[in-house]
Scaffold this active site. Structure first.
Site, mmCIF file in Angstrom:
data_model
loop_
_atom_site.group_PDB
_atom_site.id
_atom_site.type_symbol
_atom_site.label_atom_id
_atom_site.label_comp_id
_atom_site.label_asym_id
_atom_site.label_seq_id
_atom_site.Cartn_x
_atom_site.Cartn_y
_atom_site.Cartn_z
ATOM 1 N N GLU A 84 0.853 -1.187 0.000
ATOM 2 C CA GLU A 84 0.000 0.000 0.000
ATOM 3 C C GLU A 84 0.885 1.231 0.000
ATOM 4 O O GLU A 84 1.807 1.356 0.813
ATOM 5 C CB GLU A 84 -0.936 0.049 1.209
ATOM 6 C CG GLU A 84 -1.823 1.290 1.167
ATOM 7 C CD GLU A 84 -2.928 1.315 2.206
ATOM 8 O OE1 GLU A 84 -3.815 2.197 2.105
ATOM 9 O OE2 GLU A 84 -2.915 0.475 3.120
ATOM 10 N N GLU A 109 4.309 5.073 4.173
ATOM 11 C CA GLU A 109 3.768 6.394 4.525
ATOM 12 C C GLU A 109 4.863 7.176 5.229
ATOM 13 O O GLU A 109 5.550 6.633 6.096
ATOM 14 C CB GLU A 109 2.547 6.230 5.446
ATOM 15 C CG GLU A 109 1.944 7.528 5.944
ATOM 16 C CD GLU A 109 1.411 8.387 4.816
ATOM 17 O OE1 GLU A 109 2.054 9.420 4.536
ATOM 18 O OE2 GLU A 109 0.370 8.032 4.225
ATOM 19 N N ASP A 136 9.919 6.950 1.485
ATOM 20 C CA ASP A 136 9.377 7.184 0.147
ATOM 21 C C ASP A 136 9.141 5.852 -0.565
ATOM 22 O O ASP A 136 10.057 5.037 -0.727
ATOM 23 C CB ASP A 136 10.370 8.037 -0.645
ATOM 24 C CG ASP A 136 9.950 8.257 -2.083
ATOM 25 O OD1 ASP A 136 8.746 8.126 -2.376
ATOM 26 O OD2 ASP A 136 10.822 8.548 -2.920
ATOM 27 N N ASP A 159 -2.851 12.271 -3.655
ATOM 28 C CA ASP A 159 -3.047 13.707 -3.833
ATOM 29 C C ASP A 159 -3.405 13.990 -5.293
ATOM 30 O O ASP A 159 -2.652 13.637 -6.198
ATOM 31 C CB ASP A 159 -1.763 14.441 -3.450
ATOM 32 C CG ASP A 159 -1.973 15.933 -3.275
ATOM 33 O OD1 ASP A 159 -2.783 16.514 -4.033
ATOM 34 O OD2 ASP A 159 -1.335 16.523 -2.389
ATOM 35 N N LYS A 163 -4.662 21.634 -9.754
ATOM 36 C CA LYS A 163 -4.302 22.607 -10.786
ATOM 37 C C LYS A 163 -3.542 21.925 -11.931
ATOM 38 O O LYS A 163 -2.662 21.105 -11.698
ATOM 39 C CB LYS A 163 -3.447 23.719 -10.181
ATOM 40 C CG LYS A 163 -4.200 24.578 -9.174
ATOM 41 C CD LYS A 163 -3.317 25.699 -8.642
ATOM 42 C CE LYS A 163 -4.077 26.556 -7.655
ATOM 43 N NZ LYS A 163 -3.225 27.647 -7.109
ATOM 44 N N ASP A 195 -11.414 10.332 -5.899
ATOM 45 C CA ASP A 195 -12.709 11.004 -5.992
ATOM 46 C C ASP A 195 -12.570 12.314 -6.766
ATOM 47 O O ASP A 195 -13.357 13.226 -6.585
ATOM 48 C CB ASP A 195 -13.311 11.255 -4.601
ATOM 49 C CG ASP A 195 -12.448 12.149 -3.733
ATOM 50 O OD1 ASP A 195 -11.321 12.490 -4.154
ATOM 51 O OD2 ASP A 195 -12.890 12.524 -2.628
ATOM 52 N N LYS A 231 -15.318 7.914 6.757
ATOM 53 C CA LYS A 231 -16.260 8.961 7.176
ATOM 54 C C LYS A 231 -16.261 10.113 6.173
ATOM 55 O O LYS A 231 -17.314 10.642 5.815
ATOM 56 C CB LYS A 231 -15.889 9.461 8.572
ATOM 57 C CG LYS A 231 -16.082 8.434 9.674
ATOM 58 C CD LYS A 231 -15.645 8.984 11.022
ATOM 59 C CE LYS A 231 -15.793 7.924 12.102
ATOM 60 N NZ LYS A 231 -15.324 8.407 13.426
ATOM 61 N N PHE A 232 -15.071 10.499 5.728
ATOM 62 C CA PHE A 232 -14.962 11.574 4.749
ATOM 63 C C PHE A 232 -15.676 11.190 3.455
ATOM 64 O O PHE A 232 -16.404 11.983 2.860
ATOM 65 C CB PHE A 232 -13.486 11.862 4.471
ATOM 66 C CG PHE A 232 -13.241 13.058 3.588
ATOM 67 C CD1 PHE A 232 -12.891 14.280 4.128
ATOM 68 C CD2 PHE A 232 -13.361 12.962 2.209
ATOM 69 C CE1 PHE A 232 -12.668 15.389 3.314
ATOM 70 C CE2 PHE A 232 -13.138 14.050 1.389
ATOM 71 C CZ PHE A 232 -12.789 15.267 1.955
ATOM 72 N N GLU A 233 -15.462 9.954 3.023
ATOM 73 C CA GLU A 233 -16.061 9.473 1.779
ATOM 74 C C GLU A 233 -17.577 9.428 1.878
ATOM 75 O O GLU A 233 -18.301 9.844 0.964
ATOM 76 C CB GLU A 233 -15.508 8.079 1.480
ATOM 77 C CG GLU A 233 -15.606 7.652 0.048
ATOM 78 C CD GLU A 233 -14.886 6.340 -0.204
ATOM 79 O OE1 GLU A 233 -15.235 5.670 -1.190
ATOM 80 O OE2 GLU A 233 -13.992 5.978 0.587
#
Length: 252
Positions: A84, A109, A136, A159, A163, A195, A231-233
């Site tokens: 992951e 991570e 990394d 991320d 832009k 998303d 929860k965010f999703e």
């Protein structure tokens, strides 16, 4: 690096990879000179996370070494290995490890509060099939993962770099996808989720252009049962925001 709640911004349905050609980026998307799997973000480690580092870090956080990883030794068993890249605060990671106890999860991570949060979840849920590399992921792939060593790869809500001038910083680019595909076993899978519509389109194009990979669906894939809604999703879905999964497999 993934945003702490796993999802950085809303998005909408996208297109297919039909117009992509092997080795070429989507229109308007340049490749970065150096791929990085993360962006440094500010954040404080809580007392609970710090304690988890102290108590569980020695067992579950692996040191980065520029040498092939002995996964069986690192996990203390032989089992399918899933990489992951970027797990944020570890909510989905812990859930997946819990519902798939027969698989080993190697999780990269660099965000220290996120690593602490996942260690805390590991302790609270009694998980034993996770190992963390606070490094990394690109260097981990280059120096620690041998060809055809992975059964699966998860990249959830990287991320999106909204832009256009920043699109080149996105993680899912042809050079990295080629590295990932080479490290999958035949039949192994690469599962991405986002998303953000333009990034979803890019994912389909770039993965579709990699000759070692084949799409498991006609375009976007159904959400696999193992990937939970955060929860965010859930909040985003209530507001009408979409989430799209892309699942490709390594050709035999």
């Amino acid at each position: 690096m993934i945003d702490p709640t796993l999802a950085p911004a809303p998005a909408h349905p996208a297109a297919t990879a039909a117009d992509a050609t092997a080795g070429t980026p989507p229109a308007g998307v340049a490749y970065p000179k150096t791929i990085k799997s993360f962006v440094r973000r500010a954040g404080r480690t809580t007392t609970g996370q710090a304690k988890a580092f102290e108590d569980l870090g020695p067992r579950f956080v692996l040191p980065y070494k520029a040498a092939p990883l002995d996964a069986d030794a690192a996990f203390g068993r032989s089992a399918p290995l899933v990489l992951e890249i970027g797990f944020g605060m570890g909510e989905a990671t812990a859930h997946i490890a819990r519902v798939r106890p027969n698989d080993n999860f190697l999780c990269c991570e660099v965000h220290e509060p996120g690593v602490g949060a996942l260690l805390k979840r590991i302790g609270e849920q009694g998980l034993t099939n996770i190992r963390i590399l606070q490094h990394d992921a690109v260097e981990v792939i280059d120096h620690m993962l041998a060809p055809a060593c992975l059964d699966g790869i998860h990249i959830f809500f990287p991320d999106p770099w909204h832009k256009k001038k920043h699109n080149k910083r996105r993680l899912i680019q042809a050079p990295l996808v080629a590295k990932l595909a080479a490290r999958l076993k035949p039949g192994g899978y690469l599962h991405c989720a986002t998303d953000w519509q333009p990034y979803a389109e890019q994912m389909l194009q770039v993965l579709g252009a990699e000759p070692l990979l084949a799409n498991t669906a006609q375009g976007f894939a159904p959400q696999p049962e193992y990937r939970p809604l955060t929860k965010f999703e859930n909040r985003g879905l209530r507001l009408g925001h979409g989430v799209w999964d892309v699942v490709f497999v390594r050709r035999h």
